[in-house]
Scaffold this active site. Sequence first.
Site, short mmCIF file in Angstrom:
data_model
loop_
_atom_site.label_atom_id
_atom_site.label_comp_id
_atom_site.label_asym_id
_atom_site.label_seq_id
_atom_site.Cartn_x
_atom_site.Cartn_y
_atom_site.Cartn_z
N ASP A 35 8.43 -11.13 -6.54
CA ASP A 35 7.54 -10.97 -5.39
C ASP A 35 8.05 -9.80 -4.56
OD1 ASP A 35 5.26 -11.92 -3.85
OD2 ASP A 35 6.71 -12.55 -2.33
N ASN A 87 14.78 -1.32 -0.98
CA ASN A 87 13.52 -0.59 -0.99
C ASN A 87 13.01 -0.62 -2.42
OD1 ASN A 87 11.47 1.33 -1.05
ND2 ASN A 87 12.54 2.78 0.28
N ASP A 113 2.55 -4.14 4.03
CA ASP A 113 2.35 -3.40 5.27
C ASP A 113 1.26 -2.35 5.06
OD1 ASP A 113 4.23 -4.85 6.62
OD2 ASP A 113 5.84 -3.39 6.35
#
Length: 227
Positions: A35, A87, A113
């Site tokens: 995920d 990241n 986002d």
Amino acid sequence: MRQHVNPLSRFHQRPLALPPPAELFADPARPIHLDIGCARGRFLLAMAEAQPENNYLGVEIRRPLVEAAEAERRALELSNLHVLFCNANVSLEHWLACLEPGLLGRVSIQFPDPWFKKRHHKRRVLQPALLLALASALAPGRELFLQSDVQAVIEPMVQLVEASGCFSRPAADARPWRGANPLPVASERETHVLQQGLPVYRVLFQRNRQPLPALALLEHAAADNRP
């Protein structure tokens, strides 16, 4: 909660060596559900309890959320779950390339986002190189699940996936958006959006047998699809 972190900052562009499955899970041979952008990790905590036959890995760029998720995981003594700080567009590619073939069972990217401003679109999570790394690690028939409450965010993601040629939708799925979540657990964001009576845009893809395109070609297609 949306607390934006600039993934292109110098700090977040430093690659991290992510631990292999053998260091993350009690039984590293189980299929992994990855995920990406797992936030506080409550979706994964529920999934790990509901389906203990799988391993679950969440990656998140906001370190405080990772620390909170890991604390709860340890309190629940879940050995089939781990949440890592990284990241995804910098550190996941090497980790995926080192996985044993067939080990990656499913990838989900849920309510990423949005980065609404055009100059910030390059900060969005699903970039061409990451998509190719996911496609390379997923065996034919394995799943990539995308969902968002922002249509302007998910549409370029879908266009990028389709431009790759590496994924197909299940024949029975409605277009353009799937009506129901194929997973047994809803994320916190999904629950909140539905409680407001707002739409959720979902697409389920399955890895097909097509070879990976050249990265430059996919980057060109991604540039053409940007609004």
